[in-house]
Design an enzyme around this catalytic site. Structure first.
Site, mmCIF file in Angstrom:
data_model
loop_
_atom_site.group_PDB
_atom_site.id
_atom_site.type_symbol
_atom_site.label_atom_id
_atom_site.label_comp_id
_atom_site.label_asym_id
_atom_site.label_seq_id
_atom_site.Cartn_x
_atom_site.Cartn_y
_atom_site.Cartn_z
ATOM 1 N N SER A 228 35.972 18.727 18.525
ATOM 2 C CA SER A 228 36.577 19.280 17.314
ATOM 3 C C SER A 228 38.063 18.952 17.257
ATOM 4 O O SER A 228 38.709 19.164 16.241
ATOM 5 C CB SER A 228 36.411 20.801 17.315
ATOM 6 O OG SER A 228 37.263 21.353 18.310
ATOM 7 N N GLY A 229 38.616 18.462 18.362
ATOM 8 C CA GLY A 229 40.061 18.245 18.419
ATOM 9 C C GLY A 229 40.757 19.417 19.087
ATOM 10 O O GLY A 229 41.922 19.340 19.447
ATOM 11 N N GLY A 230 40.048 20.531 19.260
ATOM 12 C CA GLY A 230 40.627 21.714 19.905
ATOM 13 C C GLY A 230 40.614 21.572 21.413
ATOM 14 O O GLY A 230 39.999 20.653 21.962
ATOM 15 N N VAL A 231 41.304 22.503 22.066
ATOM 16 C CA VAL A 231 41.468 22.376 23.515
ATOM 17 C C VAL A 231 40.140 22.551 24.257
ATOM 18 O O VAL A 231 39.859 21.816 25.207
ATOM 19 C CB VAL A 231 42.586 23.338 24.033
ATOM 20 C CG1 VAL A 231 42.288 24.780 23.728
ATOM 21 C CG2 VAL A 231 42.810 23.166 25.528
ATOM 22 N N ASP A 232 39.285 23.476 23.816
ATOM 23 C CA ASP A 232 38.053 23.737 24.570
ATOM 24 C C ASP A 232 37.125 22.517 24.582
ATOM 25 O O ASP A 232 36.640 22.105 25.634
ATOM 26 C CB ASP A 232 37.285 24.938 23.993
ATOM 27 C CG ASP A 232 38.154 26.182 23.910
ATOM 28 O OD1 ASP A 232 39.171 26.233 24.635
ATOM 29 O OD2 ASP A 232 37.832 27.094 23.129
ATOM 30 N N SER A 233 36.893 21.942 23.396
ATOM 31 C CA SER A 233 35.971 20.800 23.376
ATOM 32 C C SER A 233 36.618 19.575 24.014
ATOM 33 O O SER A 233 35.923 18.760 24.626
ATOM 34 C CB SER A 233 35.482 20.506 21.956
ATOM 35 O OG SER A 233 36.528 20.050 21.150
ATOM 36 N N SER A 234 37.934 19.443 23.921
ATOM 37 C CA SER A 234 38.598 18.280 24.540
ATOM 38 C C SER A 234 38.511 18.365 26.061
ATOM 39 O O SER A 234 38.237 17.369 26.737
ATOM 40 C CB SER A 234 40.071 18.198 24.115
ATOM 41 O OG SER A 234 40.159 18.044 22.720
ATOM 42 N N GLY B 288 38.500 53.552 32.340
ATOM 43 C CA GLY B 288 37.458 53.774 31.337
ATOM 44 C C GLY B 288 37.731 55.075 30.603
ATOM 45 O O GLY B 288 38.539 55.888 31.062
ATOM 46 N N LYS C 171 41.063 31.392 28.292
ATOM 47 C CA LYS C 171 41.749 30.329 27.542
ATOM 48 C C LYS C 171 42.958 29.765 28.297
ATOM 49 O O LYS C 171 43.158 28.553 28.325
ATOM 50 C CB LYS C 171 42.213 30.914 26.194
ATOM 51 C CG LYS C 171 42.685 29.885 25.205
ATOM 52 C CD LYS C 171 41.512 29.337 24.454
ATOM 53 C CE LYS C 171 41.891 28.495 23.280
ATOM 54 N NZ LYS C 171 40.695 28.139 22.508
ATOM 55 N N GLU D 252 47.410 46.208 35.676
ATOM 56 C CA GLU D 252 47.074 44.954 34.993
ATOM 57 C C GLU D 252 47.899 44.710 33.736
ATOM 58 O O GLU D 252 47.915 43.606 33.220
ATOM 59 C CB GLU D 252 45.567 44.939 34.646
ATOM 60 C CG GLU D 252 45.114 45.960 33.592
ATOM 61 C CD GLU D 252 44.819 47.351 34.161
ATOM 62 O OE1 GLU D 252 45.327 47.667 35.263
ATOM 63 O OE2 GLU D 252 44.116 48.130 33.500
ATOM 64 N N CYS E 257 42.677 54.035 37.741
ATOM 65 C CA CYS E 257 42.536 55.111 36.753
ATOM 66 C C CYS E 257 41.141 55.752 36.838
ATOM 67 O O CYS E 257 40.848 56.440 37.805
ATOM 68 C CB CYS E 257 42.864 54.573 35.369
ATOM 69 S SG CYS E 257 43.328 55.876 34.238
ATOM 70 N N TYR E 258 40.257 55.521 35.878
ATOM 71 C CA TYR E 258 38.907 56.093 35.991
ATOM 72 C C TYR E 258 38.277 55.664 37.315
ATOM 73 O O TYR E 258 37.596 56.455 37.986
ATOM 74 C CB TYR E 258 38.034 55.635 34.816
ATOM 75 C CG TYR E 258 36.612 56.191 34.881
ATOM 76 C CD1 TYR E 258 36.365 57.516 34.534
ATOM 77 C CD2 TYR E 258 35.549 55.408 35.316
ATOM 78 C CE1 TYR E 258 35.071 58.038 34.613
ATOM 79 C CE2 TYR E 258 34.270 55.920 35.399
ATOM 80 C CZ TYR E 258 34.030 57.235 35.040
ATOM 81 O OH TYR E 258 32.770 57.750 35.120
ATOM 82 N N HIS F 28 48.005 51.711 35.532
ATOM 83 C CA HIS F 28 47.351 50.435 35.202
ATOM 84 C C HIS F 28 48.210 49.253 35.671
ATOM 85 O O HIS F 28 49.151 48.870 34.975
ATOM 86 C CB HIS F 28 47.108 50.352 33.696
ATOM 87 C CG HIS F 28 46.013 51.259 33.243
ATOM 88 N ND1 HIS F 28 44.699 50.866 33.202
ATOM 89 C CD2 HIS F 28 46.036 52.556 32.867
ATOM 90 C CE1 HIS F 28 43.950 51.878 32.797
ATOM 91 N NE2 HIS F 28 44.741 52.920 32.588
#
Ligand code: XMP
Length: 524
Positions: A232-238, A64, A377, A180, A91-92, A178
């Site tokens: 919508s054809g996108g990955v999330d809604s599919s 942070g 995602k 990550e 770190c912080y 870090h």
């Protein structure tokens, strides 16, 4: 085990990542998930009940921007040390842990920023599989110069004698660097060791297990009700639709609104995809209504508003035509959930419902189910693969809700849409054909833009006066910032040549070499 948010499968082992506002806090969560361990990113001042309900097997304290000595510096929730589970401060988070346990934090003589060589001074389960010397990425001003009682230095760099410190008996560890970020090559392994070896998690948060438990949770939530899904054809809604369908079969009503602003073959591709998955989707051809409403409109914001309003009306019509509906399923992802969680001291952990289907009508009462609300995602993509969705859908690039309307500068018409679709299809074919070769310059998003500008050209012996097409290909992580992709000159040449030769009315192609910021990815 209960969960602070509905839908988390019972029995899920969790890690709590306490967010101190570091730029890379979300990355910690992604790394932990990569090791098959579920984790939540929680604000440092979240109510105690939130931590209790999550009952984590370990805590990770993020970096942070503050100094632990600053007035009102974010503090360590008392539950962290009281719970007796392992803790890793980053770190912080390291300085905070040290400060809380009686160590000494002081400004570093050298502000360390960038890569450093770290030498390990111990053999511990936390270090399983790690080399003796590690390259690590530092970004800090303060450092721990006296470790707390019970702690010892476990690794050092030139400027930080305790770049890693720990009290292995209590399972308390902290790192000055870090782990990550990808600049710390063994960082992910270190985080994996912490959650698997130190916290003892099983690492069974896999796509297959997610699907199994998400399906059970949907069944339980929906009962014998019915669910509406806008695709919508996108990955999330599919992925959302495929999960809900697996849970409740034909009590899911899916529809796809073709607003006439889609790319070449898009409605057909969506119809084919869902037919192959055995899911019935109502295809709604709403192009006439959308295009009529857009006629004569040139201003970008007005175009967007009109499309939004038309979408809501169409949505209402579809919902009404199905009759009794109890739930709406949405593809909300975890980053949206984190963004909308408020962290004001003492206030409840508030989760906004995301109306990412384009703005929901306010007078329709639905319950909302969001099966992807715990996923990033990349996890959604893995779940999509596990559900058998084709790679083309799983890896689909983002496409804006208002579609090609924001890629036709000025007024939209059927003729312009046909022209843009052709140019855009050529661009996509050519880039996709070279996908394997582009390495770091593989664009995250790429598309063509049709401008109303006209310029002079010559074709055969004829003078032409045709339209200008812009092509845009950007590299990006999340669309928030972007750079133009350094596509090979021969690829650009091929795209431009094909567009000018094959698309009637276009005689010039330009490549957009602006970054975001100051430009945006889309042109409108
Ligand atoms: P900009 O143009 O703002 O775009 O740099 C960032 C990302 O967001 C997408 N985008 C949209 N997506 N509805 C969407 O669902 C929209 O109205 C919209 N506008 C832009 C854009 O394609 C890029 O990926």
């Amino acid at each position: 085990m209960s969960s602070p948010q509905p839908g988390l499968p019972p029995g899920t082992e969790t890690i709590a990542i306490i967010d101190y506002g570091g730029q890379t806090a979300q990355l910690i969560a992604r790394r932990v998930r990569e090791h098959g361990v579920f984790c939540e990113l929680l604000p440092w001042d979240a109510p105690r009940a939130v931590f209790e309900a999550l009952a984590p097997r370990g805590y990770i304290l993020s970096g942070g921007p503050e100094s632990v000595y600053a007035p009102d510096a974010p503090s360590l929730p008392s539950i962290v040390l009281e719970s007796g589970v392992p803790v890793l401060g980053i770190c912080y988070g390291m300085q905070l842990l040290s400060h809380a346990l009686g160590g000494r934090v002081a400004p570093s003589a050298h502000r360390e920023y960038g890569l450093a060589e770290l030498e390990r001074d111990a053999e511990l389960p936390l270090f399983r599989g790690l080399p003796q010397e590690l390259t690590v990425w530092m970004s800090h001003a303060d450092r721990v110069d006296m470790v707390p009682d019970g702690f010892r230095a476990l690794g050092h760099t030139r400027n930080a004698p305790a770049a890693i410190m720990g009290d292995p008996k209590r399972g308390l560890y902290a790192v000055q660097f870090h782990p990550e970020v990808t600049h710390t090559p063994f960082g992910s392994k270190l985080l994996g060791n912490f959650v698997l070896e130190v916290c003892g998690c099983r690492g069974d948060w896999t796509p297959a297990r997610f699907i199994e438990t998400a399906v059970d949770a949907i069944r339980e939530q929906v009962g014998d009700g019915s669910v509406l899904v806008a695709i919508s054809g996108g990955v999330d809604s599919s992925v959302t639709a495929a999960l809900v369908h697996r849970a409740i079969g034909d009590r899911m009503h899916a529809f796809f609104i073709d607003h006439g602003l889609l790319r070449q073959d898009e409605p057909e591709d969506v119809a084919r995809l869902f037919a192959s998955l055995g899911i019935s989707v109502t295809m709604v051809d709403a192009a006439d209504g959308f295009l009529a409403a857009l006629a004569g409109v040139e201003d970008p914001e007005t175009k967007r508003k009109i499309i939004g309003t038309c979408f809501v009306r169409e949505f209402e019509r579809q919902a009404a035509s199905v009759g009794q509906l109890d739930f709406l399923a949405q593809g909300t992802l975890y980053p949206d959930v984190i963004e909308s969680a408020t962290s004001a001291s003492g206030s409840a952990h508030k989760i906004k419902t995301h109306h990412n289907v384009g703005g929901l009508p306010e007078d329709i009462e639905f319950g909302v189910i969001e099966p992807l609300r715990f996923l990033f995602k990349d996890e959604v993509r893995r779940v999509g693969r596990e559900l058998g969705l084709p790679e083309k859908v799983v890896m689909r690039q983002p496409f804006p809700g208002p579609g090609l309307a924001v890629r036709i500068l000025g007024e939209v018409s059927r003729e312009k849409l046909a022209t843009l679709r052709q140019a855009d299809a050529i661009l996509r074919q050519e880039i996709e054909a070279r996908a394997g070769e582009l390495g770091d310059e593989q664009p995250w998003q790429y598309f063509a833009v049709l401008t109303p500008l006209r310029s002079v050209g010559v074709m055969g012996d004829q003078r032409t006066y045709g339209n200008l097409v812009g092509i845009r290909a950007v590299t990006s992580l999340d669309g928030m910032t972007a750079d133009w992709a350094r596509l090979p000159a021969d690829l650009l040449t091929r795209i431009a040549t094909r567009i000018v030769n094959e698309v009637a009315g276009v005689n010039r192609v330009v490549y957009d070499i602006s970054s975001k910021p100051p430009s945006t990815i889309e042109w409108e």
